[in-house]
Design an enzyme around this catalytic site. Structure first.
Site, short mmCIF file in Angstrom:
data_model
loop_
_atom_site.label_atom_id
_atom_site.label_comp_id
_atom_site.label_asym_id
_atom_site.label_seq_id
_atom_site.Cartn_x
_atom_site.Cartn_y
_atom_site.Cartn_z
N LYS A 112 41.63 54.93 41.24
CA LYS A 112 41.57 56.15 40.44
C LYS A 112 41.12 57.37 41.22
CE LYS A 112 39.21 55.72 36.80
NZ LYS A 112 39.56 56.99 36.12
N ASN A 117 42.46 59.82 35.19
CA ASN A 117 43.22 58.61 34.94
C ASN A 117 44.41 58.50 35.89
OD1 ASN A 117 43.44 56.30 33.49
ND2 ASN A 117 43.28 57.35 31.53
N CYS A 516 53.80 56.69 33.52
CA CYS A 516 53.23 57.83 32.79
C CYS A 516 52.54 57.32 31.53
CB CYS A 516 54.34 58.80 32.39
SG CYS A 516 55.24 59.45 33.80
N TRP A 561 40.82 57.41 27.03
CA TRP A 561 42.27 57.46 27.20
C TRP A 561 42.94 58.43 26.25
CZ3 TRP A 561 43.31 51.51 28.25
CH2 TRP A 561 42.83 51.22 29.55
N ASP A 599 37.77 45.69 22.99
CA ASP A 599 38.16 45.92 24.38
C ASP A 599 37.56 47.21 24.92
OD1 ASP A 599 39.79 43.69 24.74
OD2 ASP A 599 41.48 44.67 23.74
N GLU A 605 35.36 53.92 33.67
CA GLU A 605 36.06 55.16 34.05
C GLU A 605 35.32 56.42 33.69
OE1 GLU A 605 40.53 53.61 33.26
OE2 GLU A 605 40.00 55.63 32.66
N HIS A 694 48.69 39.93 36.61
CA HIS A 694 49.54 41.01 37.14
C HIS A 694 50.69 40.48 37.96
CE1 HIS A 694 45.50 42.59 36.34
NE2 HIS A 694 46.17 43.59 35.82
N CYS A 726 43.47 39.31 32.00
CA CYS A 726 43.82 40.48 31.19
C CYS A 726 44.87 40.05 30.16
CB CYS A 726 44.34 41.61 32.08
SG CYS A 726 44.36 43.23 31.27
N1 GLN Z 1 43.60 43.22 24.26
C1 GLN Z 1 44.35 43.97 25.21
C2 GLN Z 1 45.54 43.14 25.66
O1 GLN Z 1 45.44 41.98 25.75
C3 GLN Z 1 43.54 44.35 26.41
C4 GLN Z 1 44.30 45.24 27.34
C5 GLN Z 1 43.52 45.70 28.54
O2 GLN Z 1 42.57 45.10 28.93
N2 GLN Z 1 43.92 46.76 29.15
O3 GLN Z 1 46.58 43.66 25.96
ZN ZN Z 2 42.39 43.92 30.74
#
Ligand code: GLN
Ligand code: ZN
Length: 767
Positions: A112, A117, A516, A561, A599, A605, A694, A726
């Site tokens: 970042k 952001n 974006c 955000w 979450d 950030e 990822h 994630c």
């Molecule tokens: N609960 C959200 C998901 O699973 C969490 C997303 C995130 O951590 N950015 O998509």
């Molecule tokens: Zn996450």
């Protein structure tokens, strides 16, 4: 008359033209010449917009094919050696390989940009780094602007900031060792700009608004003493905070001007007024480059009057920072509430604001109609019943310490939850979302277009939920989720349901490369009129006997955000958001949901750039989370989730959230993070991500077993959860199922192993 300029304009284009061209190029559907053509058209259009607004300079160098930091590295010739590219002949294919990786090399690291952001590519440096020159795209763009008849002020990331953000893998390497070579190269660039007839160059040094130690202060002098002799006039650009402590030093440097951020740090104006020499320009960044509200032009003109009297033509007017952090233009907003729209200024509208201020200083009477229009809009906003909700304000003011505290401490709650939930050791779960398939996206688009009725859409989403639940049951996960099919975005989804929020049609802001985001706007007191997720979660729970985890976005992330209102402190808005989330959490509990996840991926950030301000941030951010999560009984288990950042240095604040369980991204350095949690003796339960979502790679059972075993060394098994790192929305179903199957197996292997060793230990005791 005072001069006007901008530190930068959004490069992506009002319709995200750059994004679509980049992606087409990557897919091989657009050739390099056509991509370059799109870039040239955008620059031409953006310069024309700046010129039409009456700015004295147009900005060059704010365009980048992916990222200005990467472009600066390419210009300097300081590219990561591991790619083996010659910076001087770098092609766009190679440039994108640096940004996105290729078959041979992973991409450069991305992180970042200060407290924005936006994400930049981190320069990779080391003792071998040389600055032998690179692609001359910047010079070509300057030529291009000149050819179009513009007076152009190129902007470049400055040497100090470039070096300060660079990383070396060599332990103990002193980045400042590279300063002489780096500065010499910058000097060559400045000379080349001079040779093209450029008068002013802006060198951005936002690093000056961070905590720098003495060696870096010295480096400022060393660097600019040398650069000041290149023949062009230098405007030292500072933003995102106060650079006041550097004012005495800057006054001794051969720089002809300094740009300061008077939105973030208005108090620094007097320091600079007193310090600057009478041949130095002061560029006053008075229009907010980080937010979307119309400015109070009359008030700003008033605060600048004395400065104007002192500096005369040496006063410049500008936005506080590059406008790349706000959407391009309000023109694309046809559905936005007309009243709300009249309170806004996106990048294009901000150009006019800058210009109006210059006019107001020169000729107040001539500017009066525009000043009055701005004042009227602001006054309307201040009075609007869409902004003020007395109920919310009363409730926010009444939040007390008890509302920010669970009834009992974690060790008490832990027992209540164990009895209520009856989960196995090391329970398995996921982070919330399941794959957002093409079919889901199409259904949403059809619903938006009015081709799919609300009821049919709901039905489709329920089918998706049912599929996710069936799948999780078959896999044997312990705590299920509904899968978030109905959520286009974890913030926008709630923004559409909460009062005080507006969403835009085209308010895109570059997050990185071609990605974006469209941050919602918080314009008024945030109010939850009715439950937002209860029906969906209750329905999901009705499909299974296993515990269903309710899924919410936390107050800090909703704030972070979004474009946040500027007429009250962020802390107050955060508290209003917290109350809305709190009501939702309580309603989920009432509906029989025993686990709720809140979450907070953006929790870190919001951290201010200066350490001295961290505590104040944590005070209100932690409180907001606690207010959101503390309305429930001991037996209701609160989860939180964090990702995208480093957590080692904020563990005390994470612990202070007092969530019963935190699931956390660890994929990049699982071991390091766990060590940190262990060392800190994190008190509550934790689910370190046991695999990286990822990547489409499916990790094997053994790999995950080893990782969990390793986690057991620092975190007691009784407080360990097993989960991916994630949400799974970007993945496809086959790899998702395969990875989760292995994850569940890994947890079972370990449970059996532990049961066996417990039996053994029992047998030994008995014997
Ligand atoms: N609960 C959200 C998901 O699973 C969490 C997303 C995130 O951590 N950015 O998509
Ligand atoms: Zn996450």
């Amino acid at each position: 008359m005072v001069r006007t300029h901008i530190p930068g304009f959004p490069r992506i284009g009002a319709q995200r033209e750059l994004k679509f061209a980049q992606e087409a190029f990557w897919r091989g559907e657009l050739d390099e010449a056509n991509l370059r053509e799109v870039g040239a058209q955008l620059r031409t259009r953006h310069w024309r917009t700046q010129r039409a607004a009456g700015l004295d300079f147009v900005c060059a160098g704010d365009f980048a094919w992916y990222d200005p930091m990467l472009s600066t590295s390419a210009l300097l010739g300081a590219l990561p050696e591991r790619f083996g590219f010659d910076a001087r002949t770098l092609s766009l294919v190679q440039y994108y390989a640096l940004a996105r990786g290729n078959a041979a090399q992973p991409a450069m690291e991305m992180t970042k940009w200060f407290d924005t952001n936006y994400h930049y590519l981190v320069p990779e440096i080391g003792p071998q780094t040389r600055f032998e020159g690179g692609v001359e795209w910047l010079l070509e763009e300057v030529d291009e602007a000149h050819a179009l008849g513009h007076e152009v002020k190129p902007v470049l990331i400055g040497p100090l900031t470039w070096l300060w953000l660079a990383k070396s893998r060599v332990a103990g390497f002193d980045r400042l060792a590279l300063l002489p070579g780096l500065v010499a190269r910058y000097a060559r660039v400045l000379e080349a700009l001079k040779a093209r007839g450029v008068e002013w160059v802006q060198l951005d040094e936002p690093a000056l608004c961070c905590d720098l130690d003495a060696a870096w202060h010295e480096a400022l002098t060393t660097a600019y003493d040398q650069l000041g002799h290149s023949g062009v006039k230098l405007l030292l650009g500072t933003y995102f905070g106060s650079a006041a402590q550097h004012a005495p030093r800057v006054a001794k440097l051969p720089v002809q001007g300094v740009h300061i951020d008077l939105v973030r740090a208005p108090e620094q104006l007097d320091v600079w007024r007193a310090a600057l020499r009478d041949d130095q320009v002061l560029s006053a960044g008075v229009i907010d480059g980080r937010n979307v509200w119309r400015a109070d032009l009359a008030a700003i003109a008033d605060t600048l009057r004395e400065t104007h009297a002192q500096f005369g033509e040496r006063l410049w007017i500008a936005p506080s920072c590059s406008l790349a952090h706000v959407p391009v233009s309000l023109e694309g907003e046809r559905r936005l509430d007309a009243q709300v729209k009249s309170w806004l200024a996106f990048a294009t509208e901000k150009l006019t604001e800058v210009r109006t201020l210059a006019l107001a200083l020169a000729d107040r009477v001539a500017a009066q109609p525009q000043l009055e229009a701005a004042s009227a809009a602001l006054a309307a906003r201040a009075r609007s019943s869409a902004v003020i909700n007395a109920l919310v304000q009363k409730r926010t003011a009444a939040v007390d310490a008890a509302m920010a505290r669970r009834a009992n401490a974690f060790d008490v709650r832990e027992h209540a939850q164990r009895d209520a939930l009856r989960l196995p050791l090391m329970p398995t779960t996921t982070i919330g979302s399941f794959p957002q398939t093409q079919a889901i996206r199409e259904a949403r688009a059809a619903h938006r277009r009015g081709e799919l009725s609300a009821l049919d859409y709901l039905e489709r989403m329920r089918e998706e939920t049912a599929r996710a639940v069936r799948c999780q049951e078959a896999l044997g996960l312990d705590v299920l989720v509904h899968g978030e099919a109905e959520r286009n975005d974890m913030v926008e989804y709630f923004a559409e349901l909460l009062w005080g929020f507006a969403v835009t049609e085209n308010g895109w802001v570059q997050s990185y490369g071609s990605r974006c985001v469209k941050p919602p706007l918080i314009y008024g007191d945030v109010y939850r009129a009715e439950p937002m997720t209860v029906d969906a979660i209750r329905h999901a729970q009705s499909l299974t006997t296993r515990p269903m985890k309710g899924m919410l976005t936390g107050p800090v992330t909703l704030l972070q955000w979004s474009f946040v209102r500027d007429d009250q402190p962020r802390a107050v808005t955060a508290l209003q958001l917290a109350l809305a989330v709190r009501d939702e959490v309580c309603d989920l509990e009432k509906a029989g949901i025993g686990i709720v996840q809140i979450d907070e991926p953006a929790f870190r950030e919001g951290l201010p750039l200066r350490r001295a301000e961290h505590e104040a941030y944590f005070d209100w951010a932690v409180r907001a989370f606690r207010v959101a999560s503390s309305g429930v009984a001991d037996a209701t288990q609160i989860h939180t989730h964090m990702c995208y950042s480093e957590f080692n240095d904020i563990l005390p604040a994470i612990a202070a959230l007092d969530a019963d369980v935190i699931t956390i991204e660890t994929s990049r350095s699982a071991m390091e993070l766990l060590d940190a949690f262990g060392e800190f003796a994190y008190p509550n339960a934790i689910g370190p991500g046991v695999y990286d979502i990822h990547s489409p790679r499916v990790p094997g059972v053994d790999e995950m077993v080893r990782l969990i075993e390793r986690a057991c060394e620092t975190i007691p098994a009784a407080r360990l959860w097993v989960n991916p790192d994630c949400g799974l929305k970007t993945r496809a179903w086959p790899e998702t199922e395969a990875a989760l199957r292995n994850m569940v197996s890994a947890a079972r292997v370990l449970r059996e192993r532990m049961a066996a060793s417990a039996r053994e230990a029992g047998a030994t005791v008995a014997a």
